[in-house]
Scaffold this motif. Structure first.
Motif, short mmCIF file in Angstrom:
data_model
loop_
_atom_site.label_atom_id
_atom_site.label_comp_id
_atom_site.label_asym_id
_atom_site.label_seq_id
_atom_site.Cartn_x
_atom_site.Cartn_y
_atom_site.Cartn_z
N UNK A 171 0.81 -1.21 0.00
CA UNK A 171 0.00 0.00 0.00
C UNK A 171 0.84 1.26 0.00
N UNK A 172 1.82 1.32 0.90
CA UNK A 172 2.67 2.51 0.99
C UNK A 172 3.47 2.70 -0.28
N UNK A 173 3.95 1.60 -0.86
CA UNK A 173 4.71 1.71 -2.10
C UNK A 173 3.85 2.25 -3.23
N UNK B 271 2.88 6.73 -6.82
CA UNK B 271 1.81 7.38 -7.57
C UNK B 271 0.91 6.43 -8.34
N UNK B 272 0.77 5.22 -7.86
CA UNK B 272 -0.10 4.25 -8.54
C UNK B 272 -1.55 4.51 -8.15
N UNK B 273 -2.42 4.66 -9.14
CA UNK B 273 -3.84 4.88 -8.86
C UNK B 273 -4.67 3.63 -9.08
N UNK B 274 -3.99 2.52 -9.40
CA UNK B 274 -4.65 1.23 -9.51
C UNK B 274 -3.66 0.15 -9.10
N UNK B 275 -4.13 -0.83 -8.34
CA UNK B 275 -3.30 -1.94 -7.88
C UNK B 275 -3.96 -3.23 -8.37
N UNK C 60 -2.85 2.91 0.61
CA UNK C 60 -2.76 3.06 -0.84
C UNK C 60 -3.58 4.24 -1.36
N UNK C 61 -4.14 5.04 -0.45
CA UNK C 61 -4.91 6.20 -0.87
C UNK C 61 -6.17 5.78 -1.61
#
Length: 391
Positions: free
Chosen positions: A145-147, A152-156, A177-178
């Protein structure tokens, strides 16, 4: 069981009393229940060959969407969308319609890697972040999540179950992960593994595995956040996309219980029958009881064997629906698979690109646990009756 003499081995005839009632153990396409095929020929005759824009087919699609919401326990506000093309097409559609700028992918096998490759090739997206693990292992979603936020990843994205290696991973939203969307490929896991649907924003799959249908269709349980992202990106500057890959078009058509272009009606009929069977049996918990019984037997048999070992070392990561079993050098798994195939026990060959001396066994809900027990008895018999195979 040496590779230099496969002909003699494949001519072995298994005793009928050992054979499974149904010898299909494929990991996709997988076993289709005979009752579903009978219903396809019977009830389906009134639907196949009619317009997919008329009430009979639209009612069928509506049943599928409602059934999946019930099976998955989808939270309020989640929508079930569908479109043609299978999970491979959904990866392309997601690159257009769910990833805003950059994605993070957990890659731990052939199919989890493929979505990362799609994202990398999209000219309007930034370089994806890829967190990898060796085949047979899997990264922990809780750890990234923190990574994702930092990069700046908006999708995982990851796969609920990696079909190529037989590992499974929980569906749970990474902390920290925002507002990144969680996109989970459930193609070989959906319907056979535990699921808290609220932990994913897009839980998508094709129906040729646990759902006992044909391929060529994708379905997705979409959260309100995913639907909002789709609406935001639809027609975004620099993102021309064919209508076939537009998730906005798919959502709009799904709300009308239809697909944008003509679907395979036989696939819809088989899928609807399988969902009805799953719900009548007791829902997702009942399906998991079946896959857990099958996988528990397969792995227990391998652990007790002198010549077989579960490929996935960590028992907690061993899939309930796709079992991969390594064999000692004294056993040629390719000849073993050929011998079984000659006796009507099919599709236990390993994933070709993995290149291991192993068998891969589909244990989806439609596979009877008793047939998994019969399969291992047949393997034992073949090895016992080929002197070169005795450890």
């Amino acid at each position: 069981m040496t590779p230099s003499s496969p002909t003699a081995e494949t001519q072995l005839t298994l005793p009928d009393e050992l054979k499974p009632a149904d010898g299909r153990f494929g990991c996709g396409p997988s076993k289709v229940r005979p009752q579903a095929l009978a219903a396809l020929v019977g009830d389906g005759a009134a639907v196949i060959g009619t317009s997919h824009r008329q009430k009979p087919v639209k009612s069928l699609v509506g049943e599928i969407r409602a059934g999946l919401r019930e099976l998955f326990g989808a939270p309020d506000g989640y929508e079930v969308a569908l479109g043609n093309g299978g999970a491979t097409a959904f990866w392309d559609a997601a690159a257009f319609g769910l990833i805003r700028q950059r994605s993070l992918h957990l890659a731990f096998g052939e199919f989890s890697q493929k979505f990362a490759t799609v994202s990398k090739g999209a000219p309007f997206l930034g370089e994806p972040v890829v967190v990898s693990a060796e085949p047979g292992d899997v990264p922990d979603p809780a750890s990234i999540g923190a990574q994702a936020a930092q990069d700046g990843a908006d999708a995982i994205a990851w796969a609920h179950n990696e079909t190529s290696t037989g590992v499974m991973v929980d569906v749970r939203r990474p902390e920290g992960a925002g507002d990144a969307l969680v996109l989970v490929d459930g193609t070989s896991g959906a319907g056979g593994l535990p699921l808290d649907a609220s932990q994913a924003d897009a839980y998508y799959f094709a129906p040729q595995k646990a759902f006992g249908a044909d391929g060529g269709l994708w379905l997705a349980a979409l959260s309100p956040a995913a639907v909002e992202r789709i609406e935001q990106l639809d027609g975004a500057a620099g993102r021309w996309q064919p209508a076939f890959l537009s998730l906005q078009t798919a959502v709009e058509n799904s709300r009308k219980n239809q697909t944008y272009n003509t679907p395979a009606l036989a696939t819809l009929l088989l899928l609807a029958d399988q969902i009805e069977w799953m719900l009548a049996g007791g829902g997702l918990d009942w399906c998991i009881q079946r896959t857990a019984a099958s996988s528990g037997h397969l792995y227990g048999w391998a652990e007790a064997s002198d010549f077989a070992t579960p490929f996935v070392a960590d028992a907690a990561k061993r899939s309930l629906v796709v079992g991969t079993i390594d064999f000692a050098d004294s056993v040629d798994a390719a000849v073993l698979a050929a011998t079984l195939r000659a006796n009507g026990i099919v599709d236990v060959e390993p994933y070709r690109k993995l290149g291991r001396n192993q068998l891969r066994v589909g244990m989806f809900p439609a596979v009877e646990p008793a047939d998994i027990e019969a399969l291992t008895s047949c393997i034992d018999w073949v090895i016992e009756n080929v002197p070169e195979a005795t450890p």
